[in-house]
Design a protein around this motif. Structure first.
Motif: not given
Length: 263
Positions: A255-256, A154-155, A250-251, A59-61
């Motif tokens: 997060l919330f 969530s990584y 996005f963030v 997924d990160l890649t």
């Protein structure tokens, strides 16, 4: 300096848009029609950052590759906007070709970091706060889908990737839709009001998959950003403002969102 013909410039613009935000606009219209023919828009959802694999590092890649390749049309635009001068003879000596910097031409550099940052912060506040009201109004009127800014798992890398994604959006949209497109439309002989209208409509159109509310909001944002660019000739404050808006969305959602009942 070689001056491209209008026909060549038109072909160039179609290629750039076909590889980037023009393509996004076409897909966005089709996605909107798909959603409207399935159910009322108010019942639809639009997810901006999706997970692309159930396996963390794949997924990160995929996420990093998406960000990297999305920036390739920006590199193409920088190349097209660089004023290449052919090699020639000067005083009997062969000289290499030179080119005026497209980064300087667009104001896409760090020549005035403090001022650009302050202007970016101000623009983010100017656009961001009314956008929340417009989104709420669009939802109430049933013309806007529910927008999910992030659906990534969530990584440890989720927040950095979301920040990179936000910066990517800021660079791609402001460099291409404002700096590049206004330059090329001007060379077509278009008046500035018509060029700004075209730029803002393009910006709104590739957000249509989210509904008509985001189309209107982003078109208005496009007018404001284009007007500021015509006065400052710098896209950097626009990139900063756009990136800040997306980072908060996005963030903040990642997060919330669940904690406050969103998503």
């Amino acid at each position: 300096m070689l001056v491209p013909s209008r026909r060549r410039l038109r072909l160039e613009v179609w290629i750039v848009l076909g590889l980037s935000l023009g393509q996004s606009a076409v897909y966005s219209v089709v996605q909107l029609l798909d959603k409207m023919t399935r159910a009322p828009l108010a019942q639809g959802t639009s997810t901006l950052n999706r997970s692309q694999s159930s396996r963390e590092y794949f997924d990160l890649t995929y996420q990093l590759l998406d960000i990297l390749f999305a920036l390739v049309p920006v590199v193409l635009v920088i190349y097209f906007l660089t004023e290449h001068r052919p090699a020639g003879l000067a005083g009997g000596t062969l000289t290499g070709g030179t080119g005026a910097s497209a980064f300087r031409k667009l104001g896409f550099n760090f020549a005035r970091p403090g001022k650009d940052l302050l202007q970016g912060l101000g623009l983010a506040a100017l656009i961001g706060i009314p956008s929340l009201g417009l989104y709420a109004a669009g939802r109430a009127l049933g013309i806007t889908t529910a927008i999910i800014p992030s659906a990534l798992d969530s990584y440890w890398w989720t927040v950095p990737v979301l920040i990179l994604s936000a910066v990517r959006h800021g660079i791609v949209e402001e460099v291409i839709v404002v700096g590049y497109l206004l330059d090329r439309l001007g060379k077509f002989g278009w008046g500035m009001p018509l060029a700004i209208f075209a730029s803002s409509m393009l910006r709104g159109s590739y957000h249509l998959y989210q509904g008509f509310g985001p189309f209107i909001g982003n078109a208005i944002m496009g007018v404001i950003f284009a007007l500021i660019y015509t006065r400052t000739r710098r896209v950097m404050p626009l990139v900063i403002a756009h990136a800040l808006l997306d980072i908060v969305a996005f963030v903040g959602f990642s997060l919330f969102g669940k904690a406050i009942g969103l998503g």
